[in-house]
Structures are given as structure tokens and as C-alpha cells.
Design a protein around this motif. Structure first.
Motif, PDB file in Angstrom:
ATOM      1  N   VAL A 215       3.962  14.992  -2.892  1.00  0.00           N
ATOM      2  CA  VAL A 215       4.378  15.804  -4.032  1.00  0.00           C
ATOM      3  C   VAL A 215       4.312  14.993  -5.320  1.00  0.00           C
ATOM      4  CG1 VAL A 215       6.320  17.016  -5.083  1.00  0.00           C
ATOM      5  CG2 VAL A 215       5.798  17.360  -2.658  1.00  0.00           C
ATOM      6  N   ARG A 216       4.769  13.758  -5.270  1.00  0.00           N
ATOM      7  CA  ARG A 216       4.724  12.919  -6.478  1.00  0.00           C
ATOM      8  C   ARG A 216       3.287  12.699  -6.938  1.00  0.00           C
ATOM      9  NH1 ARG A 216       8.737  10.225  -3.453  1.00  0.00           N
ATOM     10  NH2 ARG A 216       7.337   8.495  -2.904  1.00  0.00           N
ATOM     11  N   ASN A 217       2.395  12.548  -5.994  1.00  0.00           N
ATOM     12  CA  ASN A 217       0.984  12.384  -6.339  1.00  0.00           C
ATOM     13  C   ASN A 217       0.396  13.642  -6.966  1.00  0.00           C
ATOM     14  OD1 ASN A 217       0.871   9.741  -5.431  1.00  0.00           O
ATOM     15  ND2 ASN A 217       0.166  10.301  -3.369  1.00  0.00           N
ATOM     16  N   ILE A 218       0.848  14.793  -6.509  1.00  0.00           N
ATOM     17  CA  ILE A 218       0.368  16.061  -7.076  1.00  0.00           C
ATOM     18  C   ILE A 218       0.786  16.168  -8.545  1.00  0.00           C
ATOM     19  CG2 ILE A 218       0.722  18.565  -7.012  1.00  0.00           C
ATOM     20  CD1 ILE A 218       0.700  18.343  -3.942  1.00  0.00           C
ATOM     21  N   PHE A 219       2.015  15.812  -8.857  1.00  0.00           N
ATOM     22  CA  PHE A 219       2.461  15.854 -10.256  1.00  0.00           C
ATOM     23  C   PHE A 219       1.705  14.828 -11.102  1.00  0.00           C
ATOM     24  CE2 PHE A 219       6.160  18.195  -8.618  1.00  0.00           C
ATOM     25  CZ  PHE A 219       6.289  19.165  -9.601  1.00  0.00           C
TER      26      PHE A 219
END
Length: 307
Positions: A215-219
């Protein structure tokens, strides 16, 4: 209703991808009448009848709470839209497909029993930025770029107090258009593509972010994409400030620092700010359409509740 009261009050609405918020605006006192605020859920994938009846119901509830019949209505509406004639041109944007080509102004005129000439439409990104420039995050700046990140990607530019829609969502980006990359559906699609799992909204991703590197990578990817898309725009327009609003802005803790670092690398003096007024900016910005018609000097009351 007297002519004076007709001139002083506007029933204003902000049309979102999943809701409509309506309220009565007192133009003379320059404020939203809080007791009239009405919010209803809208199924943007529903039938034309379902969508339009919900919009009419929200407007009706607002003026019934006010206690007087509707005489003037202003709507902040996503594009593409024929704002002068009140006809929806929205298609291929995964929302409001059913009302394409319909005359919304005529429908509301008949449903609310008011003159079609007293129903005005304004681009929602334009209305949002108008409010933020007058009394929000863009106040005091000469050249402001406004972005709304939600079910769609809205954009507007204000130069010396004059606001115009930019429609950047329709601009090409990578293998599609910007609207497909800077909206809620990109986050949901990217998460599903990466994990094979589904989530209901960006808020779900925020709640997972502490324990999910995915999720952090998506943001982070979102911040990179948005900075690359905006690079040429901010250099061409020379904006002093970018104001970011919309539901995705609520996840700003996940992407704003990265976005700011990348954008200020292109324009060192640029400031990136979060919107301050929420839906109230669009409500007041839409009502301001009657300001230009009558020459009133509407200033947003920055001290009203919800600011």
C-alpha cells in the motif's frame, strides 16, 4: 417570495461521484445557512431516473428546511458538461453514464417548479477553487492551480481572481488519460492488480498502510505519477500555489511529502497546500454564478461552522 428574498438566497449543491450536498446560501450575509445542509448518497452508476430524483430530493430538502420555495439554484457539476444549457456530456468516465445528453436544467425546472433561467451550473473544480481562493488555502495568491482528487480528477486555474476550468483529466497520460490515474479507481485497480484483492475505497488502503509495504508503494507511485504529469503544467502556467482537495486529499499523509519534494524540484518557490473549506468551497463557488449575473460582491464568510 419577494424579489428581495429571491435575490438574496440561492440553493446551492455540490455534485460528487457518490453523493450530493445541498444548502441554502445567504448572499447578503455571505454565509451558508447551516440548518439547511443536506447530504444524500447517489449511485452514479444508477439509472437516469434514480440519479436525477436524488438530486432533486436533496435540493427540495434543503429549501424545505429553509422554509421557503426554491427560486434560484446553483450546482457545482463535474464535466464534461454543457454548463450554459444544463446538458450532461459525461461518458466513458465510469460515472453518470445514464444521464448523458439529458437536459438537467429542464428536468430540475419542471421538478422544482422554477424558471430554467434561475438554474445555473458551474464546473465543480472551478467552484471549488473559487471558494478556496476567496477564503481558503489559495487566499492572497495571484496564480493558483486547484486540483480535486476523488472519483474523478478535477482541475482549475485562478489568475487574479478569475477562475477557469482546465479539464486536465481528459489530457493523455501514459496509456490512457489523467482521470484514469488520479482518481479513486486507480488506487483500487492498482491494489487489485498488485495483490489480487479488492478494497472498497482509499480509506481502506490508509488503514492498511501501517502494516503493508504494498500500500505504501502504491501511494508513492501515485505521487510520482502526479508529479510527472504536473511538471510541464506548473512550468508553463507559473502557478504560485497548488491547492489540493477531494476525498483522496484525506490520504495526504501518504503522498503529500513526496509530491511536494518532487514538484518543488521543478519550481522552487511553489507551495502545495491542502484545501481548507471542504465541500463549502464548491457550494459558495457555485452560488457565485449569481454574483456575476447581478454584480453583487460575494465574499465567503471564512468563519462559518465547518471551516
Amino acid at each position: 417570495m419577494s424579489q428581495q428574498r429571491k435575490n438574496n438566497y440561492v440553493i446551492s449543491a455540490d455534485i460528487g461521484g457518490t453523493h450530493i450536498t445541498a444548502a441554502v446560501i445567504d448572499l447578503e450575509k455571505k454565509m451558508i445557512i447551516e440548518d439547511t445542509r443536506t447530504r444524500l448518497t447517489v449511485d452514479s452508476h444508477g439509472t437516469a431516473t434514480e440519479i436525477l430524483k436524488t438530486w432533486a430530493e436533496a435540493l427540495t430538502q434543503a429549501y424545505e428546511k429553509f422554509g421557503s420555495p426554491a427560486q434560484q439554484v446553483a450546482l457545482a457539476m463535474p464535466g464534461p458538461f454543457d454548463y450554459e444549457n444544463g446538458i450532461s456530456l459525461i461518458k466513458d468516465l465510469h460515472k453518470y453514464e445514464a444521464i448523458y445528453g439529458l437536459n438537467i436544467k429542464l428536468y430540475l425546472s419542471e421538478e422544482l417548479r422554477i424558471d430554467a433561467a434561475d438554474i445555473l451550473f458551474r464546473n465543480d473544480a472551478e467552484a471549488f477553487l473559487q471558494g478556496e481562493v476567496v477564503a481558503g488555502a489559495g487566499a492572497g495568491s495571484r496564480k493558483v492551480l486547484g486540483l480535486t482528487l476523488g472519483t474523478g480528477f478535477g482541475s482549475a486555474l485562478c489568475v487574479d481572481g478569475i477562475v477557469k476550468d482546465l479539464n486536465l483529466g481528459s489530457e493523455p497520460y501514459k496509456d490512457s488519460i489523467a482521470d484514469d490515474y488520479f482518481s479513486t479507481r486507480w488506487f483500487l485497480g492498482r491494489y487489485h492488480e498488485t495483490t489480487g484483492l479488492s478494497v472498497t475505497g482509499v480509506s481502506s488502503l490508509i488503514s492498511m498502510s501501517k502494516h503493508s509495504a504494498v500500500v505504501r508503494n502504491i501511494f508513492d507511485e501515485f505521487a510520482v505519477n502526479l508529479s510527472l504529469f504536473l511538471r510541464d503544467i506548473i512550468q508553463t502556467e507559473g502557478s504560485d500555489v497548488i491547492v489540493i482537495g477531494g476525498n483522496i486529499a484525506k490520504a495526504s499523509g501518504m503522498f503529500l511529502d513526496e509530491l511536494t519534494a518532487r514538484l518543488t524540484a521543478y519550481a522552487e518557490s511553489l507551495k502545495i497546500k491542502l484545501a481548507l473549506l471542504g465541500e463549502d468551497a464548491a457550494l459558495m463557488g457555485a452560488a457565485a454564478a449569481f454574483d456575476s449575473r447581478r454584480g453583487l460582491n460575494i465574499l465567503f464568510n471564512a468563519n462559518h461552522p465547518g471551516n
